[in-house]
Design an enzyme around this catalytic site. Structure first.
Site, PDB file in Angstrom:
ATOM      1  CG  HIS A 105      28.272 -70.844  21.668  1.00  0.00           C
ATOM      2  ND1 HIS A 105      27.199 -71.494  22.244  1.00  0.00           N
ATOM      3  CD2 HIS A 105      28.097 -69.528  21.974  1.00  0.00           C
ATOM      4  CE1 HIS A 105      26.401 -70.613  22.846  1.00  0.00           C
ATOM      5  NE2 HIS A 105      26.925 -69.418  22.689  1.00  0.00           N
ATOM      6  CB  CYS A 116      50.196 -65.094  19.998  1.00  0.00           C
ATOM      7  SG  CYS A 116      50.005 -66.542  18.924  1.00  0.00           S
ATOM      8  CB  CYS A 135      53.788 -67.286  19.792  1.00  0.00           C
ATOM      9  SG  CYS A 135      52.722 -68.081  21.029  1.00  0.00           S
TER      10      CYS A 135
HETATM   11  P1  OAD Z   1      20.322 -77.639  24.985  1.00  0.00           P
HETATM   12  O1  OAD Z   1      20.783 -79.014  25.308  1.00  0.00           O
HETATM   13  O2  OAD Z   1      20.229 -76.672  26.092  1.00  0.00           O
HETATM   14  O3  OAD Z   1      18.884 -77.695  24.287  1.00  0.00           O
HETATM   15  C1  OAD Z   1      18.634 -78.579  23.242  1.00  0.00           C
HETATM   16  C2  OAD Z   1      17.243 -78.307  22.710  1.00  0.00           C
HETATM   17  O4  OAD Z   1      17.051 -79.140  21.574  1.00  0.00           O
HETATM   18  C3  OAD Z   1      16.115 -78.609  23.696  1.00  0.00           C
HETATM   19  O5  OAD Z   1      15.217 -77.515  23.711  1.00  0.00           O
HETATM   20  C4  OAD Z   1      15.433 -79.873  23.123  1.00  0.00           C
HETATM   21  O6  OAD Z   1      14.032 -79.871  23.310  1.00  0.00           O
HETATM   22  C5  OAD Z   1      15.759 -79.725  21.647  1.00  0.00           C
HETATM   23  N1  OAD Z   1      15.852 -81.010  20.935  1.00  0.00           N
HETATM   24  C6  OAD Z   1      16.381 -82.186  21.365  1.00  0.00           C
HETATM   25  N2  OAD Z   1      16.328 -83.111  20.409  1.00  0.00           N
HETATM   26  C7  OAD Z   1      15.742 -82.520  19.321  1.00  0.00           C
HETATM   27  C8  OAD Z   1      15.397 -82.965  18.013  1.00  0.00           C
HETATM   28  N3  OAD Z   1      15.644 -84.207  17.605  1.00  0.00           N
HETATM   29  N4  OAD Z   1      14.796 -82.076  17.176  1.00  0.00           N
HETATM   30  C9  OAD Z   1      14.525 -80.810  17.577  1.00  0.00           C
HETATM   31  N5  OAD Z   1      14.833 -80.334  18.800  1.00  0.00           N
HETATM   32  C10 OAD Z   1      15.439 -81.175  19.665  1.00  0.00           C
HETATM   33  O7  OAD Z   1      21.281 -77.100  23.820  1.00  0.00           O
HETATM   34  P2  OAD Z   1      21.505 -75.595  23.308  1.00  0.00           P
HETATM   35  O8  OAD Z   1      20.263 -74.794  23.415  1.00  0.00           O
HETATM   36  O9  OAD Z   1      22.175 -75.698  21.989  1.00  0.00           O
HETATM   37  O10 OAD Z   1      27.330 -73.656  25.101  1.00  0.00           O
HETATM   38  O11 OAD Z   1      22.562 -75.086  24.373  1.00  0.00           O
HETATM   39  C11 OAD Z   1      23.082 -73.782  24.223  1.00  0.00           C
HETATM   40  C12 OAD Z   1      24.495 -73.731  24.706  1.00  0.00           C
HETATM   41  O12 OAD Z   1      24.580 -74.274  26.034  1.00  0.00           O
HETATM   42  C13 OAD Z   1      25.481 -74.600  23.930  1.00  0.00           C
HETATM   43  O13 OAD Z   1      25.978 -73.972  22.778  1.00  0.00           O
HETATM   44  C14 OAD Z   1      26.571 -74.866  24.914  1.00  0.00           C
HETATM   45  C15 OAD Z   1      25.705 -75.195  26.094  1.00  0.00           C
HETATM   46  O14 OAD Z   1      26.256 -75.087  27.346  1.00  0.00           O
HETATM   47  C16 OAD Z   1      28.575 -73.697  25.620  1.00  0.00           C
HETATM   48  O15 OAD Z   1      29.126 -74.750  25.939  1.00  0.00           O
HETATM   49  C17 OAD Z   1      29.213 -72.350  25.766  1.00  0.00           C
END
Ligand code: OAD
Length: 231
Positions: A105, A116, A135
């Site tokens: 990401h 560019c 550019c």
């Molecule tokens: P999320 O915020 O959707 O999920 C975070 C996950 O981490 C959840 O399942 C929690 O249970 C878990 N969690 C929280 N604290 C934790 C800890 N201390 N130890 C272990 N697990 C823990 O985040 P992502 O799955 O990374 O993309 O989100 C995916 C994508 O959505 C991101 O890359 C971003 C977002 O929108 C973009 O912005 C394009």
């Protein structure tokens, strides 16, 4: 077992003080995705989008790797086979711990020119008037993959998943594709699958094994067990 692919999400960096997205009160409760994380948002209000990423860049710059980042770096260095770390996180904490991840990401530390496609190290603060160093167009944006855009290095990631023996997902809610579909790809290729998360996620049923708890506890213990010589 030789080849391991590990997908990480915001939960990996939560104990380093960086907000997750979908946990209660976290980033997507404070900001609307369609205001700060789409190409349309950037076209409509680039100053707002830059402010959001400038704030996150400053937070990431003051964060330090936690024991989970360090354990993954150790696994990548010491595992006798191949360990591919794929992260959805845009912070640099895996690198700070000594690992070499694929940033599917993008990364807060990088900038890209929308005119560019030249890439360079992002300054601490970006603004809509910044000229591209190549550019000179005032079309510079964070090198972040927004909703509706293709993640980076998909070919390399899918090829690693299709040939892996173990696929693990750490600290991700499994709500954003294509990353959320990686576990099914890995299963179809015959890999074992494991989910490491604070609690069960929407994707839990897709995994063979589950380890629940804070990443800074469960990831070092899991890595230790993997690196233990088998009798
Ligand atoms: P999320 O915020 O959707 O999920 C975070 C996950 O981490 C959840 O399942 C929690 O249970 C878990 N969690 C929280 N604290 C934790 C800890 N201390 N130890 C272990 N697990 C823990 O985040 P992502 O799955 O990374 O993309 O989100 C995916 C994508 O959505 C991101 O890359 C971003 C977002 O929108 C973009 O912005 C394009």
């Amino acid at each position: 077992m030789e080849r391991i692919v590990i997908l990480s999400g915001a939960g990996l960096s939560a104990e380093s003080g960086l907000d997750t997205f979908r946990d209660a009160g976290k980033l997507w409760a404070q900001y609307r995705i369609e205001d700060v994380a789409t190409p349309e948002a950037f076209a409509r209000d680039p100053a707002l989008v830059h402010r959001f990423y400038n704030m996150r860049r400053a937070q990431a710059a003051s964060a330090r790797p936690n024991p989970a980042h360090r354990a993954l770096a150790r696994l990548q260095a010491d595992w006798p086979g191949e360990v591919t770390l794929v992260t959805q996180n845009v912070d640099g904490l895996l690198e700070a711990a000594g690992a070499s991840p694929i940033h599917m990401h993008g990364a807060l530390s990088r900038a890209i020119c929308a005119a560019c496609s030249y890439r360079w190290d992002a300054p601490a603060e970006m603004s809509p008037d910044d000229p591209c160093p190549a550019c000179t167009a005032p079309a510079t944006r964070p090198d972040i993959v927004w909703f509706g855009e293709m993640p980076h290095e998909m070919e390399r990631i899918l090829s690693a998943i299709h040939s892996c023996d173990l696929f693990a997902a750490i600290g991700t809610s499994g709500q954003v594709y294509p990353a959320a579909g990686f576990v099914e790809e890995a299963r179809r290729s015959g890999a074992e699958t494991a989910e490491l998360n604070l609690t069960n996620s929407d994707m839990s049923r897709a995994f063979d094994a589950h380890i629940t708890g804070p990443a800074s506890n469960i990831v070092p213990a899991w890595v230790e067990a993997l690196l233990q010589p088998k009798r």
